[in-house]
Design a protein around this motif. Structure first.
Motif, short mmCIF file in Angstrom:
data_model
loop_
_atom_site.label_atom_id
_atom_site.label_comp_id
_atom_site.label_asym_id
_atom_site.label_seq_id
_atom_site.Cartn_x
_atom_site.Cartn_y
_atom_site.Cartn_z
N ARG A 186 -6.32 -8.37 -0.32
CA ARG A 186 -5.61 -7.28 0.35
C ARG A 186 -5.24 -7.72 1.76
N ARG A 187 -4.02 -7.42 2.17
CA ARG A 187 -3.59 -7.76 3.51
C ARG A 187 -4.50 -7.08 4.53
N PHE A 188 -5.02 -7.86 5.49
CA PHE A 188 -5.92 -7.32 6.51
C PHE A 188 -5.14 -6.46 7.50
N GLU A 189 -5.63 -5.26 7.74
CA GLU A 189 -5.06 -4.37 8.75
C GLU A 189 -6.19 -3.91 9.66
N ARG A 190 -5.88 -3.73 10.93
CA ARG A 190 -6.88 -3.28 11.91
C ARG A 190 -6.84 -1.76 12.01
N PHE A 191 -8.02 -1.16 11.94
CA PHE A 191 -8.12 0.30 11.98
C PHE A 191 -8.87 0.74 13.23
N SER A 192 -8.50 1.93 13.70
CA SER A 192 -9.07 2.43 14.95
C SER A 192 -9.91 3.68 14.75
N SER A 193 -10.19 4.05 13.51
CA SER A 193 -11.00 5.24 13.25
C SER A 193 -11.95 4.97 12.11
N ALA A 194 -12.96 5.82 12.02
CA ALA A 194 -13.83 5.80 10.83
C ALA A 194 -13.04 6.32 9.64
N GLU A 195 -13.49 5.98 8.46
CA GLU A 195 -12.80 6.44 7.25
C GLU A 195 -13.10 7.92 6.99
N ASP A 243 -9.95 7.56 0.30
CA ASP A 243 -10.44 7.30 1.64
C ASP A 243 -9.29 6.86 2.54
N PHE A 244 -9.23 7.43 3.73
CA PHE A 244 -8.16 7.14 4.68
C PHE A 244 -8.75 6.68 6.00
N ALA A 245 -7.96 5.90 6.75
CA ALA A 245 -8.31 5.52 8.12
C ALA A 245 -7.04 5.39 8.93
N LEU A 246 -7.17 5.48 10.24
CA LEU A 246 -6.04 5.37 11.14
C LEU A 246 -5.88 3.92 11.57
N ARG A 247 -4.73 3.34 11.27
CA ARG A 247 -4.45 1.99 11.70
C ARG A 247 -4.25 1.97 13.22
N GLU A 248 -4.45 0.82 13.83
CA GLU A 248 -4.41 0.75 15.29
C GLU A 248 -3.04 1.13 15.87
N ASP A 249 -1.99 1.11 15.06
CA ASP A 249 -0.68 1.54 15.54
C ASP A 249 -0.44 3.03 15.33
N GLY A 250 -1.49 3.76 14.90
CA GLY A 250 -1.39 5.20 14.74
C GLY A 250 -0.95 5.67 13.38
N VAL A 251 -0.75 4.76 12.43
CA VAL A 251 -0.32 5.12 11.09
C VAL A 251 -1.54 5.37 10.20
N ARG A 252 -1.54 6.50 9.49
CA ARG A 252 -2.62 6.81 8.56
C ARG A 252 -2.46 5.98 7.30
N ARG A 253 -3.54 5.30 6.88
CA ARG A 253 -3.46 4.42 5.72
C ARG A 253 -4.52 4.81 4.70
N LEU A 254 -4.16 4.68 3.42
CA LEU A 254 -5.10 4.92 2.33
C LEU A 254 -5.87 3.61 2.09
N ILE A 255 -7.17 3.69 2.14
CA ILE A 255 -8.01 2.50 2.00
C ILE A 255 -8.46 2.28 0.57
N GLU A 256 -8.79 3.36 -0.11
CA GLU A 256 -9.46 3.22 -1.41
C GLU A 256 -9.28 4.50 -2.20
N ILE A 257 -9.14 4.35 -3.51
CA ILE A 257 -9.24 5.47 -4.44
C ILE A 257 -10.40 5.18 -5.37
N GLY A 258 -11.13 6.20 -5.75
CA GLY A 258 -12.25 6.03 -6.67
C GLY A 258 -12.37 7.23 -7.59
N ASP A 259 -13.00 7.04 -8.72
CA ASP A 259 -13.28 8.17 -9.60
C ASP A 259 -14.32 9.06 -8.92
N GLY A 260 -14.03 10.35 -8.85
CA GLY A 260 -14.91 11.26 -8.14
C GLY A 260 -16.29 11.40 -8.74
N GLN A 261 -16.43 11.08 -10.02
CA GLN A 261 -17.74 11.20 -10.65
C GLN A 261 -18.76 10.22 -10.10
N VAL A 262 -18.27 9.07 -9.63
CA VAL A 262 -19.20 8.03 -9.16
C VAL A 262 -18.98 7.72 -7.68
#
Length: 284
Positions: A186-195, A243-262
């Motif tokens: 996955r292309r590395f992106e820098r994030f400025s917030s917790a997920e 799961d979402f986090a804020l990239r350092e340029d202020g853009v909201r990015r989706l980090i991960e999708i998972g099955d809610g059961q697990v």
């Protein structure tokens, strides 16, 4: 709807401590709760043994430890023979649980990703070249080794073929028999917030809360998952987390999708919250 949770290994008539609060909340809400043997589910041919304590025919939702997609399929088949239908089918579970199942639907809002089938170097090098120069994060279809960041997760430069392969080999060693599918770069992106972990039932965001790794970092009051809402709804999955986090340029990015059961629930979200959205969201 019935809730299925893992039994305690040492006290099999009780729910596993990690899921006991959700089991109690489900019972208090009037739901049937049944226990399954997670260890048996992970053994070849163990699904029938795993569900022998399930005696009520109903639609069910599982809240428990992660299962490989083939283990979940065997779980679903064993339950069907007892008249129990999991609300999430094996095909839906695989699409939510494994990155190749959900990536194309949300590619515009998540880091660019490529993957292999298997763990050989030739496939890894093809994926590395396809992603192109620069830093990347390594994982497999279901999990990273982020706690081993410098040795088994972060690749500083994809053009450095031998160093990149060294990270992949260490990742493969650490994942062992749990390695799923192949390598994902996955292309590395820098994030400025917790997920932020969001919970979705039938394409509708029902809960917004912190990620389990940072349970006290509550989402900003203006957090809005709507920009990704239609993309997630298009997956047509009954129960997932995103799961979402804020990239350092202020853009909201989706980090991960998972099955809610697990997907793990941070302790800062009351168990009743998840149970309520399941009971009401899955009501016919």
């Amino acid at each position: 709807m019935m809730l299925l949770v893992p039994a305690d290994v040492l006290r099999p008539r009780r729910a596993d401590e990690h899921f006991a609060a959700e089991a109690d909340a489900a019972r208090a809400a009037g739901m049937e709760v049944a226990l399954v043997d997670h260890d048996a589910l992970t053994r070849p041919g163990g699904a029938e043994e795993a569900v022998r304590a399930v005696r009520t025919s109903d639609t069910a939702c599982y809240r428990g430890w992660m299962l490989r997609s083939e283990q979940y399929a065997a779980f679903a088949a064993a339950l069907r023979r007892r008249g129990v239908t999991l609300r999430t089918s094996p095909e839906q579970y695989r699409r939510a649980h494994e990155l190749p199942g959900w990536y194309s639907s949300v590619a515009d809002v998540t880091p660019r990703s490529v993957w292999t089938v298997g763990d050989d170097r030739a496939g890894f090098d093809r994926a590395r070249e396809e992603l192109g120069s620069g830093p990347a994060v390594l994982r497999d279809y279901t999990k990273s080794m982020k706690h081993y960041w410098n040795e088994a997760a972060f690749i500083p430069e994809l053009d450095d073929a031998d160093s990149a392969w060294g990270v992949a080999q260490r990742f493969r060693e650490l994942r062992g028999e749990d390695m799923t599918g192949g390598f994902v770069l996955r292309r590395f992106e820098r994030f400025s917030s917790a997920e932020v972990r969001t919970w979705w039932v039938d394409g509708i965001c029902t809960v917004i809360g912190p990620h389990p790794d940072t349970p006290q970092d509550l989402p900003a009051t203006d957090f809005d998952p709507a920009p990704a809402g239609q993309l997630i709804a298009n997956l047509r999955l009954p129960f997932l987390t995103a799961d979402f986090a804020l990239r350092e340029d202020g853009v909201r990015r989706l980090i991960e999708i998972g099955d809610g059961q697990v997907s793990d629930r941070p302790k800062s979200i009351p168990p009743e919250t998840v149970i309520t959205v399941l009971r009401e969201g899955f009501r016919d």
